[in-house]
Design a protein around this motif. Structure first.
Motif, PDB file in Angstrom:
ATOM      1  N   ASN A  73       0.827  -1.197   0.000  1.00 10.76           N
ATOM      2  CA  ASN A  73       0.000   0.000   0.000  1.00 10.76           C
ATOM      3  C   ASN A  73       0.864   1.251   0.000  1.00 10.76           C
ATOM      4  O   ASN A  73       1.116   1.856   1.029  1.00 10.76           O
ATOM      5  CB  ASN A  73      -0.956  -0.002   1.192  1.00 10.76           C
ATOM      6  CG  ASN A  73      -2.077   0.979   0.949  1.00 10.76           C
ATOM      7  OD1 ASN A  73      -1.929   1.899   0.133  1.00 10.76           O
ATOM      8  ND2 ASN A  73      -3.167   0.811   1.628  1.00 10.76           N
ATOM      9  N   SER A 112       0.462   4.316  -0.865  1.00 11.51           N
ATOM     10  CA  SER A 112      -0.067   5.591  -0.350  1.00 11.51           C
ATOM     11  C   SER A 112       0.243   5.732   1.131  1.00 11.51           C
ATOM     12  O   SER A 112       0.659   6.785   1.598  1.00 11.51           O
ATOM     13  CB  SER A 112      -1.573   5.668  -0.557  1.00 11.51           C
ATOM     14  OG  SER A 112      -1.883   5.706  -1.920  1.00 11.51           O
ATOM     15  N   ALA A 164      -4.073  13.591  -4.582  1.00  8.03           N
ATOM     16  CA  ALA A 164      -4.599  12.279  -4.948  1.00  8.03           C
ATOM     17  C   ALA A 164      -4.237  12.033  -6.405  1.00  8.03           C
ATOM     18  O   ALA A 164      -4.865  12.575  -7.308  1.00  8.03           O
ATOM     19  CB  ALA A 164      -6.105  12.234  -4.738  1.00  8.03           C
ATOM     20  N   ARG A 187      -2.941   2.737 -11.062  1.00  6.40           N
ATOM     21  CA  ARG A 187      -3.182   2.662  -9.630  1.00  6.40           C
ATOM     22  C   ARG A 187      -3.221   4.047  -8.985  1.00  6.40           C
ATOM     23  O   ARG A 187      -2.381   4.885  -9.281  1.00  6.40           O
ATOM     24  CB  ARG A 187      -2.047   1.859  -9.018  1.00  6.40           C
ATOM     25  CG  ARG A 187      -2.246   1.536  -7.584  1.00  6.40           C
ATOM     26  CD  ARG A 187      -1.306   0.467  -7.151  1.00  6.40           C
ATOM     27  NE  ARG A 187       0.094   0.796  -7.410  1.00  6.40           N
ATOM     28  CZ  ARG A 187       1.078   0.130  -6.833  1.00  6.40           C
ATOM     29  NH1 ARG A 187       0.841  -0.853  -6.033  1.00  6.40           N
ATOM     30  NH2 ARG A 187       2.322   0.448  -7.103  1.00  6.40           N
ATOM     31  N   PRO A 188      -4.188   4.301  -8.101  1.00  5.31           N
ATOM     32  CA  PRO A 188      -4.186   5.593  -7.405  1.00  5.31           C
ATOM     33  C   PRO A 188      -3.076   5.637  -6.359  1.00  5.31           C
ATOM     34  O   PRO A 188      -2.732   4.608  -5.780  1.00  5.31           O
ATOM     35  CB  PRO A 188      -5.556   5.635  -6.737  1.00  5.31           C
ATOM     36  CG  PRO A 188      -5.962   4.218  -6.588  1.00  5.31           C
ATOM     37  CD  PRO A 188      -5.314   3.447  -7.694  1.00  5.31           C
ATOM     38  N   GLN A 219     -11.576   6.988  -8.896  1.00  3.40           N
ATOM     39  CA  GLN A 219     -10.512   6.163  -8.301  1.00  3.40           C
ATOM     40  C   GLN A 219      -9.732   6.952  -7.270  1.00  3.40           C
ATOM     41  O   GLN A 219      -9.340   6.426  -6.232  1.00  3.40           O
ATOM     42  CB  GLN A 219      -9.553   5.738  -9.411  1.00  3.40           C
ATOM     43  CG  GLN A 219      -9.895   4.438 -10.052  1.00  3.40           C
ATOM     44  CD  GLN A 219      -8.621   3.802 -10.570  1.00  3.40           C
ATOM     45  OE1 GLN A 219      -7.662   3.616  -9.847  1.00  3.40           O
ATOM     46  NE2 GLN A 219      -8.588   3.495 -11.850  1.00  3.40           N
ATOM     47  N   ARG A 220      -9.463   8.231  -7.589  1.00  2.95           N
ATOM     48  CA  ARG A 220      -8.698   9.080  -6.663  1.00  2.95           C
ATOM     49  C   ARG A 220      -9.461   9.233  -5.351  1.00  2.95           C
ATOM     50  O   ARG A 220      -8.891   9.122  -4.261  1.00  2.95           O
ATOM     51  CB  ARG A 220      -8.479  10.466  -7.286  1.00  2.95           C
ATOM     52  CG  ARG A 220      -7.635  10.450  -8.543  1.00  2.95           C
ATOM     53  CD  ARG A 220      -7.582  11.839  -9.188  1.00  2.95           C
ATOM     54  NE  ARG A 220      -7.207  11.763 -10.584  1.00  2.95           N
ATOM     55  CZ  ARG A 220      -5.972  11.905 -11.053  1.00  2.95           C
ATOM     56  NH1 ARG A 220      -4.989  12.155 -10.226  1.00  2.95           N
ATOM     57  NH2 ARG A 220      -5.715  11.800 -12.337  1.00  2.95           N
ATOM     58  N   LYS A 226     -11.819   7.307  -4.145  1.00  2.24           N
ATOM     59  CA  LYS A 226     -11.948   6.028  -3.446  1.00  2.24           C
ATOM     60  C   LYS A 226     -10.695   5.707  -2.628  1.00  2.24           C
ATOM     61  O   LYS A 226     -10.780   5.264  -1.476  1.00  2.24           O
ATOM     62  CB  LYS A 226     -12.195   4.909  -4.465  1.00  2.24           C
ATOM     63  CG  LYS A 226     -13.480   4.134  -4.178  1.00  2.24           C
ATOM     64  CD  LYS A 226     -13.708   3.038  -5.184  1.00  2.24           C
ATOM     65  CE  LYS A 226     -14.730   3.438  -6.224  1.00  2.24           C
ATOM     66  NZ  LYS A 226     -14.629   2.666  -7.452  1.00  2.24           N
ATOM     67  N   GLU A 227      -9.544   5.969  -3.231  1.00  2.00           N
ATOM     68  CA  GLU A 227      -8.288   5.717  -2.520  1.00  2.00           C
ATOM     69  C   GLU A 227      -8.193   6.619  -1.284  1.00  2.00           C
ATOM     70  O   GLU A 227      -7.764   6.188  -0.224  1.00  2.00           O
ATOM     71  CB  GLU A 227      -7.096   5.967  -3.452  1.00  2.00           C
ATOM     72  CG  GLU A 227      -5.724   5.853  -2.805  1.00  2.00           C
ATOM     73  CD  GLU A 227      -5.256   4.417  -2.614  1.00  2.00           C
ATOM     74  OE1 GLU A 227      -6.019   3.500  -3.004  1.00  2.00           O
ATOM     75  OE2 GLU A 227      -4.148   4.215  -2.076  1.00  2.00           O
ATOM     76  N   LYS A 231     -10.385   5.310   1.381  1.00  2.00           N
ATOM     77  CA  LYS A 231      -9.806   4.100   1.962  1.00  2.00           C
ATOM     78  C   LYS A 231      -8.780   4.454   3.035  1.00  2.00           C
ATOM     79  O   LYS A 231      -8.615   3.742   4.020  1.00  2.00           O
ATOM     80  CB  LYS A 231      -9.134   3.301   0.846  1.00  2.00           C
ATOM     81  CG  LYS A 231      -9.005   1.826   1.116  1.00  2.00           C
ATOM     82  CD  LYS A 231      -8.544   1.086  -0.121  1.00  2.00           C
ATOM     83  CE  LYS A 231      -7.041   0.963  -0.156  1.00  2.00           C
ATOM     84  NZ  LYS A 231      -6.539   0.499  -1.454  1.00  2.00           N
ATOM     85  N   SER A 245     -18.271   8.037  -3.112  1.00  2.00           N
ATOM     86  CA  SER A 245     -17.055   7.635  -2.411  1.00  2.00           C
ATOM     87  C   SER A 245     -17.151   7.915  -0.918  1.00  2.00           C
ATOM     88  O   SER A 245     -16.333   7.435  -0.142  1.00  2.00           O
ATOM     89  CB  SER A 245     -15.864   8.397  -2.988  1.00  2.00           C
ATOM     90  OG  SER A 245     -16.123   9.780  -2.900  1.00  2.00           O
TER      91      SER A 245
END
Ligand code: TYD
Ligand code: MG
Length: 457
Positions: free
Chosen positions: A278, A280, A298, A304-305, A410-411, A413-414, A417, A435
């Motif tokens: 991970n 990030s 982001a 992949r973000p 996607q940005r 959502k990451e 998360k 999101s």
């Protein structure tokens, strides 16, 4: 007729000159031009190709169905993804990087992984003795892996061995140490590197062997860099990292069998390179309390973000021409953002130094980071922190308007998360899903400056 038997070749970009010069017109390098023997002293055998006719080629149509590429996965997920989903048979991959960054370590681990997956693997080291490679393998806990080792630089001997052994996967570490005896110039010169790569590439294609060529990026220009063979190979990966940081990024800059711009993140540990699952979290882990000048961007790297922290420092300058310094971000793009802030938002930077840093040694090239960069600069200039639970993205146009960016969902959502609650983003972006992030939608930079920082002078 007298023919020239030597030529002058730039070791950085491969441009050829008749005379020596101190400066390469093609790539701008200084002191990179060296004398080398021309590939063929007597020139081509026939005056024109039309003088004697060749064979007819077999032509085929586009409609024929092609089986999907059979790929072998190593099990090292970060490597497999950068390769586009695994190693393709008969493909040639170039892995470039600074000396000491960890190329040999990564490829020794890859060799063990592919050998473990049932591919007959040979590791040819032209730099280290077999004993040294073996010691490293044992230190990495790979002593039992069924990899065959050889310390050799003579290309003719290497090809003969490969012909007899019929491996599925070969690593050549490094291409700059290889020596093809039909070319009269020193190992590491442009002619040698090109000839050796050409021989290995055509051999790999003929025999269906996957080959990885390791290439050192050279700063002094004495040795030909990986650049001169990028066009010959199927995939070009660069292994990057900052000296002071433990992690390394494997970046695909060209891939005939998968997306370019994909990255794999590794951490250099005492037991070799470990995958970072991970990234990030890793890039944000060094963040502390809310501070002005720090903004989380982001981003998207490949498919992949990836969230990264962008830091700015705006401070009074003692110089006649204030400093504009960037690490991990394009200096020209910074000037553009400063110009837009001055012209469209009335925020001036005369007499102020501006430093910009992408934290953790990451390099960001997406224009989507524009808004995050502007926010970090403004935050530092005004000493107003951006809330720590907020991510920022958006491209800034010269008019000061904000452009939507790709993959906004996607940005977000990451960000969700990783526990972020809010985002500052262009108003025009299209969102498909929910999101859970509160989005502050921005039309133009001037509006953003006013709402977030009030009256700026
Ligand atoms: P290396 O793979 O030899 O680099 P390259 O082939 O790109 O020149 O890596 C060398 C560096 O990696 C060296 O400084 C030591 C470090 N290293 C570790 O930190 N842990 C390890 O387990 C290994 C094998 C190397
Ligand atoms: Mg090495």
């Amino acid at each position: 007729m007298a023919r020239t038997t030597t030529q002058f070749v730039c070791s950085a970009c491969g441009a050829v000159y008749k005379k020596w010069a101190g400066h390469c017109e093609a790539c701008g390098g200084w002191n990179t031009i060296h004398e080398e023997a021309a590939l063929s002293a007597s020139g081509p055998a026939k005056k024109t190709l039309g003088a004697s006719r060749g064979k007819g080629m077999a032509l085929s149509s586009l409609a024929e169905t092609e089986a999907p590429l059979p790929r072998t996965v190593s099990g090292i997920g970060e490597l497999d993804r950068v390769l586009g989903g695994g190693l393709v048979p008969a493909s040639v991959v170039l892995v470039g990087g600074d000396p000491g960054i960890g190329k040999s370590t990564l490829l020794l681990q890859a060799a063990a992984a592919f050998a473990g997956a049932g591919v007959k693997t040979i590791y040819v080291s032209g730099e280290e003795a077999a004993g040294q490679v073996r010691m490293r393998a044992q230190r990495l806990g790979l002593g039992a892996a069924p990899v065959s080792l050889a310390a050799e630089t003579n290309l003719r001997d290497i090809l003969t061995t490969l012909d007899a052994e019929r491996p599925g996967f070969v690593i050549i570490d490094s291409i700059q140490t290889m020596w093809a005896d039909h070319v009269e110039s020193a190992p590491g010169s442009v002619s040698q590197v090109r000839a050796a790569s050409h021989e290995l590439t055509s051999f790999a294609k003929r025999r269906g062997i996957s080959v990885v060529l390791v290439g050192h990026v050279t700063k002094d220009g004495q040795i030909a860099g990986p650049r001169v063979i990028e066009h010959m190979v199927d995939t070009v990966l660069y292994f990057e990292g900052e000296r002071g940081h433990q992690y390394r990024i494997l970046r695909a800059v060209k891939n005939r069998f998968g997306p370019a711009d994909e990255i794999g993140v590794f951490e250099m540990t005492g037991a070799g390179l470990a995958e970072v699952l991970n990234p990030s979290e890793l890039f944000l882990s060094e963040r502390d309390r809310p501070a002005s000048g720090s903004v989380v961007f982001a981003g998207i790297e490949g498919t992949r973000p990836l969230l990264v922290e962008i830091q700015a420092l705006v401070a009074p300058s003692t110089l006649a021409t204030p400093r504009r310094q960037t690490v991990g971000w394009d200096g020209g793009r910074l000037s553009m953002i400063l110009a837009v802030l001055e012209a469209r938002c009335g925020v001036t930077f005369g007499g102020l130094d501006v430093y910009l840093n992408v934290a953790g040694g990451m390099r960001v090239s997406e224009p989507a980071a524009d808004l995050a960069v502007a926010a970090a600069i403004l935050s530092s200039r005004q000493d107003v922190p951006i809330p720590t639970d907020t991510v920022v993205f958006g491209e800034i146009s010269l008019s000061g308007a904000l452009r939507p960016v790709s993959q906004a969902d996607q940005r977000l959502k990451e960000a969700a998360k990783l526990g972020f609650a809010a985002a500052i983003a262009p108003s025009q972006m299209k969102l498909q899903g929910e999101s859970g992030i509160t989005v502050q939608r921005i039309d133009d930079l001037a509006g953003f400056v006013e709402t977030t920082f009030g009256a700026v002078e």
